[in-house]
Design a protein around this motif. Structure first.
Motif, short mmCIF file in Angstrom:
data_model
loop_
_atom_site.label_atom_id
_atom_site.label_comp_id
_atom_site.label_asym_id
_atom_site.label_seq_id
_atom_site.Cartn_x
_atom_site.Cartn_y
_atom_site.Cartn_z
N GLY A 1 -35.51 60.57 25.98
CA GLY A 1 -34.97 60.31 27.30
C GLY A 1 -33.53 59.85 27.19
N ARG A 2 -32.77 60.08 28.22
CA ARG A 2 -31.39 59.61 28.27
C ARG A 2 -31.11 59.22 29.72
NH1 ARG A 2 -26.40 62.77 28.68
NH2 ARG A 2 -24.73 61.29 28.35
N VAL A 3 -30.73 57.98 29.92
CA VAL A 3 -30.53 57.46 31.27
C VAL A 3 -29.06 57.10 31.45
CG1 VAL A 3 -31.28 55.72 32.93
CG2 VAL A 3 -32.87 56.53 31.19
N VAL A 4 -28.50 57.50 32.59
CA VAL A 4 -27.10 57.20 32.90
C VAL A 4 -27.00 56.57 34.29
CG1 VAL A 4 -26.15 59.02 31.42
CG2 VAL A 4 -26.69 59.52 33.80
N VAL A 5 -25.97 55.77 34.47
CA VAL A 5 -25.67 55.20 35.78
C VAL A 5 -24.84 56.24 36.52
CG1 VAL A 5 -24.50 53.33 37.00
CG2 VAL A 5 -25.68 52.86 34.86
N THR A 6 -25.32 56.67 37.68
CA THR A 6 -24.64 57.76 38.40
C THR A 6 -23.78 57.28 39.55
OG1 THR A 6 -26.58 58.10 39.80
CG2 THR A 6 -26.41 59.45 37.81
N ASP A 7 -24.12 56.16 40.13
CA ASP A 7 -23.39 55.72 41.32
C ASP A 7 -23.45 54.20 41.37
OD1 ASP A 7 -22.04 55.87 43.74
OD2 ASP A 7 -23.88 56.01 44.91
N VAL A 8 -22.32 53.55 41.60
CA VAL A 8 -22.29 52.09 41.68
C VAL A 8 -21.38 51.66 42.82
CG1 VAL A 8 -21.79 49.93 40.49
CG2 VAL A 8 -22.58 51.88 39.19
N GLU A 9 -21.82 50.68 43.57
CA GLU A 9 -21.03 50.06 44.61
C GLU A 9 -21.04 48.56 44.37
OE1 GLU A 9 -21.65 50.30 49.02
OE2 GLU A 9 -21.76 52.44 48.49
N TYR A 10 -19.87 47.96 44.28
CA TYR A 10 -19.75 46.51 44.06
C TYR A 10 -19.39 45.84 45.38
CZ TYR A 10 -19.46 47.94 39.19
OH TYR A 10 -19.72 48.50 37.97
N SER A 11 -19.91 44.62 45.55
CA SER A 11 -19.58 43.85 46.75
C SER A 11 -19.41 42.38 46.38
CB SER A 11 -20.67 44.01 47.81
OG SER A 11 -21.91 43.55 47.31
N ILE A 12 -18.56 41.71 47.11
CA ILE A 12 -18.33 40.28 46.92
C ILE A 12 -19.17 39.53 47.95
CG2 ILE A 12 -16.63 38.42 46.97
CD1 ILE A 12 -14.53 40.49 46.12
N ARG A 13 -19.94 38.58 47.47
CA ARG A 13 -20.84 37.81 48.35
C ARG A 13 -20.56 36.33 48.19
NH1 ARG A 13 -25.83 35.57 46.92
NH2 ARG A 13 -25.81 36.80 45.01
N GLN A 14 -20.49 35.64 49.32
CA GLN A 14 -20.31 34.18 49.29
C GLN A 14 -21.65 33.55 48.96
OE1 GLN A 14 -18.84 32.52 52.94
NE2 GLN A 14 -17.78 30.90 51.84
N THR A 15 -21.65 32.59 48.04
CA THR A 15 -22.90 31.98 47.61
C THR A 15 -23.26 30.79 48.48
OG1 THR A 15 -21.77 30.61 45.98
CG2 THR A 15 -22.58 32.75 45.24
N TYR A 16 -24.29 30.09 48.07
CA TYR A 16 -24.83 28.97 48.83
C TYR A 16 -23.76 27.91 49.10
CZ TYR A 16 -24.85 26.81 44.23
OH TYR A 16 -24.47 26.33 43.01
N GLY A 17 -24.00 27.08 50.08
CA GLY A 17 -23.10 25.99 50.42
C GLY A 17 -22.13 26.30 51.53
N ALA A 18 -22.14 27.53 52.06
CA ALA A 18 -21.19 27.90 53.11
C ALA A 18 -21.44 27.10 54.39
CB ALA A 18 -21.27 29.39 53.39
N LYS A 19 -22.71 26.83 54.68
CA LYS A 19 -23.04 26.08 55.90
C LYS A 19 -22.65 24.62 55.79
CE LYS A 19 -26.87 29.11 57.00
NZ LYS A 19 -28.30 29.25 57.08
N GLU A 20 -22.68 24.08 54.59
CA GLU A 20 -22.35 22.67 54.39
C GLU A 20 -20.86 22.44 54.16
OE1 GLU A 20 -24.70 24.18 52.31
OE2 GLU A 20 -26.42 23.60 53.49
N GLY A 21 -20.07 23.50 54.22
CA GLY A 21 -18.64 23.35 53.99
C GLY A 21 -18.24 23.45 52.53
N HIS A 22 -19.14 23.87 51.67
CA HIS A 22 -18.84 24.02 50.25
C HIS A 22 -18.83 25.49 49.85
CE1 HIS A 22 -20.79 20.03 50.65
NE2 HIS A 22 -19.76 19.66 49.93
#
Length: 155
Positions: free
Chosen positions: A33-54
Motif C-alpha cells: 500500500g502507498r498512502v499520500v495526502v492529497t488535499d489540505v486546508e489549514y485554519s487558525i483557531r482561537q483557543t480557550y479563554g476567549a470568553k474570560e478575556g484571555h
C-alpha cells in the motif's frame, strides 16, 4: 521390491513438486500500500479563554484527504502534522510547537482505506501562537506539512 522403488520415486517427485510450489509463493512480489495526502486546508483557531478575556492564544488546525495509491488495501493509517519552521520553545508573538508525543487530537487514525479510496482527516493543534492582543496572527507558519506517520498493509 519394484513396488517399493516406484512408491519412493513417486513420493520423491510429489515432495519436489510441493517444495517448488511453496518456494514460488515466498518469492512472489507482495503487493504494498502507498498512502499520500492529497488535499489540505489549514485554519487558525482561537483557543480557550476567549470568553474570560484571555483569548490571546491560537492554534493551527488541518482538514484534508488521504488517498491509497498503492496496490493493496491499508489499515490503521495515522496522519499528523509538523511545523518545520516553528520554534521548539514557548515564546510569544511567534509560532511554536513541542517535541513531546502527539496527543490524540494532534493525529487522526483512519481504520481502513481500500485501493484508490480517499478519506478525510482532521488534525488539531499543529502549531501554537500566543500574543499580547486577542487578534489572530496575520499568517500561517511558513513550513507546515501533513504526513502519513504509519499504516499497515492488508494481506
Amino acid at each position: 521390491m519394484r513396488y517399493y522403488i516406484r512408491m519412493c520415486i513417486l513420493l520423491s517427485c510429489l515432495l519436489f513438486a510441493c517444495v517448488c510450489l511453496i518456494s514460488c509463493d515466498k518469492n512472489s512480489p507482495k503487493k504494498t500500500g502507498r498512502v499520500v495526502v492529497t488535499d489540505v486546508e489549514y485554519s487558525i483557531r482561537q483557543t480557550y479563554g476567549a470568553k474570560e478575556g484571555h483569548g490571546n492564544s491560537f492554534v493551527v488546525d488541518a482538514n484534508g484527504k488521504v488517498k491509497n495509491v498503492g496496490e493493496a488495501d491499508v489499515k490503521k493509517v495515522v496522519v499528523t502534522g509538523y511545523c518545520r519552521s516553528c520554534t521548539q520553545a514557548f515564546t510569544s508573538q511567534q509560532w511554536f510547537t513541542s517535541d513531546c508525543d502527539k496527543t490524540p487530537t494532534q493525529k487522526d487514525t483512519i481504520d481502513y482505506l481500500a485501493v484508490g479510496a480517499e478519506k478525510e482527516f482532521h488534525v488539531e493543534e499543529v502549531a501554537f501562537f500566543f500574543g499580547y492582543d486577542p487578534s489572530p496572527p496575520d499568517e500561517l507558519p511558513e513550513k507546515i506539512e501533513m504526513v502519513i506517520e504509519s499504516f499497515e498493509t492488508v494481506e
